[in-house]
Scaffold this active site. Structure first.
Site, PDB file in Angstrom:
ATOM      1  N   LYS A  59       0.731  -1.257  -0.178  1.00  0.00           N
ATOM      2  CA  LYS A  59      -0.170   0.147   0.170  1.00  0.00           C
ATOM      3  C   LYS A  59       0.775   1.324   0.082  1.00  0.00           C
ATOM      4  O   LYS A  59       2.119   1.155   0.269  1.00  0.00           O
ATOM      5  CB  LYS A  59      -1.084  -0.051   1.171  1.00  0.00           C
ATOM      6  CG  LYS A  59      -2.086  -1.310   1.105  1.00  0.00           C
ATOM      7  CD  LYS A  59      -3.047  -1.250   0.083  1.00  0.00           C
ATOM      8  CE  LYS A  59      -3.477  -2.384  -0.450  1.00  0.00           C
ATOM      9  NZ  LYS A  59      -4.448  -3.285   0.585  1.00  0.00           N
TER      10      LYS A  59
HETATM   11  C1  LIG Z   1      -5.595  -4.361   0.997  1.00  0.00           C
HETATM   12  C2  LIG Z   1      -6.908  -4.147   0.891  1.00  0.00           C
HETATM   13  C3  LIG Z   1      -7.730  -4.371   2.145  1.00  0.00           C
HETATM   14  C4  LIG Z   1      -7.211  -5.085   3.188  1.00  0.00           C
HETATM   15  O1  LIG Z   1      -6.188  -4.622   3.791  1.00  0.00           O
HETATM   16  P1  LIG Z   1      -5.192  -5.454   4.858  1.00  0.00           P
HETATM   17  O2  LIG Z   1      -4.531  -4.468   5.554  1.00  0.00           O
HETATM   18  O3  LIG Z   1      -4.387  -6.393   4.077  1.00  0.00           O
HETATM   19  O4  LIG Z   1      -6.167  -6.300   5.749  1.00  0.00           O
HETATM   20  C5  LIG Z   1      -9.106  -4.064   2.106  1.00  0.00           C
HETATM   21  N1  LIG Z   1      -9.648  -3.489   1.114  1.00  0.00           N
HETATM   22  C6  LIG Z   1      -9.004  -3.236   0.011  1.00  0.00           C
HETATM   23  C7  LIG Z   1      -9.747  -2.596  -1.030  1.00  0.00           C
HETATM   24  C8  LIG Z   1      -7.726  -3.601  -0.141  1.00  0.00           C
HETATM   25  O5  LIG Z   1      -7.119  -3.431  -1.340  1.00  0.00           O
END
Ligand SMILES: *Cc1c(COP(=O)(O)O)cnc(C)c1O
Length: 382
Positions: A185
């Protein structure tokens, strides 16, 4: 010269992050402690919102927020089909039913004009997902929520630093906003998440739920290692274990200082792609003028006559990693079984998905490589 493989979304961890983790390891305080509190405070300041609680992941942030809002059996929650699995999983884990909504073909965000027809007496709320760092038409979401008395919890996994009408995502009038700090991210703590809200009661409840349902559990832990705090603990509710550690927060504190720089590099790269690929028949995600995207993703829609699999493997031969985010949830077998949905149910999302490729846009990739990727895509299309 032999080119190295350009991976799809490499993290960008600097010396300050590394030194801060080492500091934590040597301090004797390796789990939830002062650095988590500082990271929460820094995120509040960045987003311009009073309260935050750090979690293990965005998935746990979303799940515990729904729990704190009392979502349970018999309830329905509206989510886009064009999202990552966890947006809908958390609804199912509460015992409730996700209700899918199709996408806007231009912005790729949930189509707000299709939401009202889906609202039933069982509907408890909406989870808008800011796909790719672009932003859902939130004014329409808020007016629907107000009219029908339902909650809004933003899945802002892609949108730390994004803006809507000049306001940071996280500071809008939602009940809560959840961020992801997963490895890929825009801001990464390796694994991590955060709930932010203007509602202190909600944040205190989520905080309790991250620590077994024990009140003041962070202070109790401190009492074991410092002269502060009290030994007494009361399990007030049957909670979970979903706290962030200081090792992760150590990364986050320094990543946040670089976030605006990261996001402006992403914006610059999005312009390079657009300028180079315009006129090739490739389609782009439309970002409206009242939105500032964090450009977590750069999705392209291939021309209809291009074989996507062939295109992806030819790019791989040119040492370029790509991804396809996301395959709509109503096409996945688990949701087809659970919700009796099938191919054809959400045609706009399917049309995006069928031609979709996500190309690298990480700020840790040099600008020369972005130019090389854009030129390579052009060659592959010929
Ligand atoms: C990555 C992601 C999540 C989950 O995030 P985590 O921190 O890995 O639990 C939730 N929603 C979207 C749209 C994502 O891309």
């Amino acid at each position: 010269m032999e080119r190295n493989f350009i991976s799809f979304s490499p993290p960008d961890i600097g010396e300050k992050e590394i030194a801060e983790v080492i500091h934590s390891l040597k301090s004797g305080w390796i789990t939830t402690g002062p650095k988590v509190s500082l990271f929460e405070k820094n995120i509040c300041e960045y987003c311009d919102i009073p309260y935050a609680v750090a979690t293990f992941s965005c998935t746990s942030a979303l799940f515990l927020t729904l729990k704190a809002l009392g979502v349970g059996s018999g309830d329905e929650v509206i989510v886009p089909t064009f999202t990552f699995a966890s947006t809908a999983h958390v609804v199912v884990h509460c015992g409730a039913t996700p209700v899918f909504v199709d996408s806007d073909p231009d912005t790729f965000q949930m189509d707000t004009s299709k939401i009202e027809d889906l609202i039933s007496p069982r509907t408890r709320g909406i989870i808008p997902v800011h796909y790719g760092g672009n932003v859902v038409e939130m004014d329409e979401i808020f007016s629907l929520a107000k009219k029908h008395g339902i909650f809004v919890v933003e899945d802002a996994a892609h949108a730390i630093g994004s803006e809507y009408n000049g306001r940071k995502i996280g500071s809008l009038q939602s009940d809560a906003t959840c961020f992801s700090f997963y490895a890929t991210k825009n801001l990464s703590t390796a694994e991590g998440g955060m709930v932010v809200s203007g509602n202190k009661t909600l944040i205190d409840l989520v905080k309790k739920l991250t620590m077994y349902g024990i009140s003041d559990s962070r202070e109790i832990w401190q009492s074991r290692y410092t002269p502060k705090g009290n030994w007494f603990s009361d399990v007030e509710m049957i909670g979970y274990k979903a706290n962030m550690t200081d090792l992760n927060a150590a990364l986050g504190i320094h990543q946040l200082q670089k976030l605006d720089q990261f996001n402006s590099t992403r914006a610059k790269y999005s312009l390079i792609y657009k300028n180079k690929l315009i006129g090739t028949g490739i389609g782009f995600m439309d970002v409206k003028s009242h939105v500032r995207s964090a450009w977590h993703l750069f999705p392209i829609l291939l021309p209809a006559n291009v074989d996507r699999d062939k295109c992806i493997s030819e790019l791989k031969e040119k040492k370029i990693g790509t991804s396809v985010l996301f395959r709509p949830l109503h096409l996945h077998s688990a949701y087809q079984k659970l919700l009796k949905c099938r191919q054809g149910d959400f045609p706009a999302s399917e049309r995006i998905f069928e031609r979709l490729v996500n190309v690298p846009i990480s700020p840790s990739i040099p600008e020369d490589d972005i130019n090389y990727i854009a030129d390579s895509i052009k060659k592959v299309l010929l």
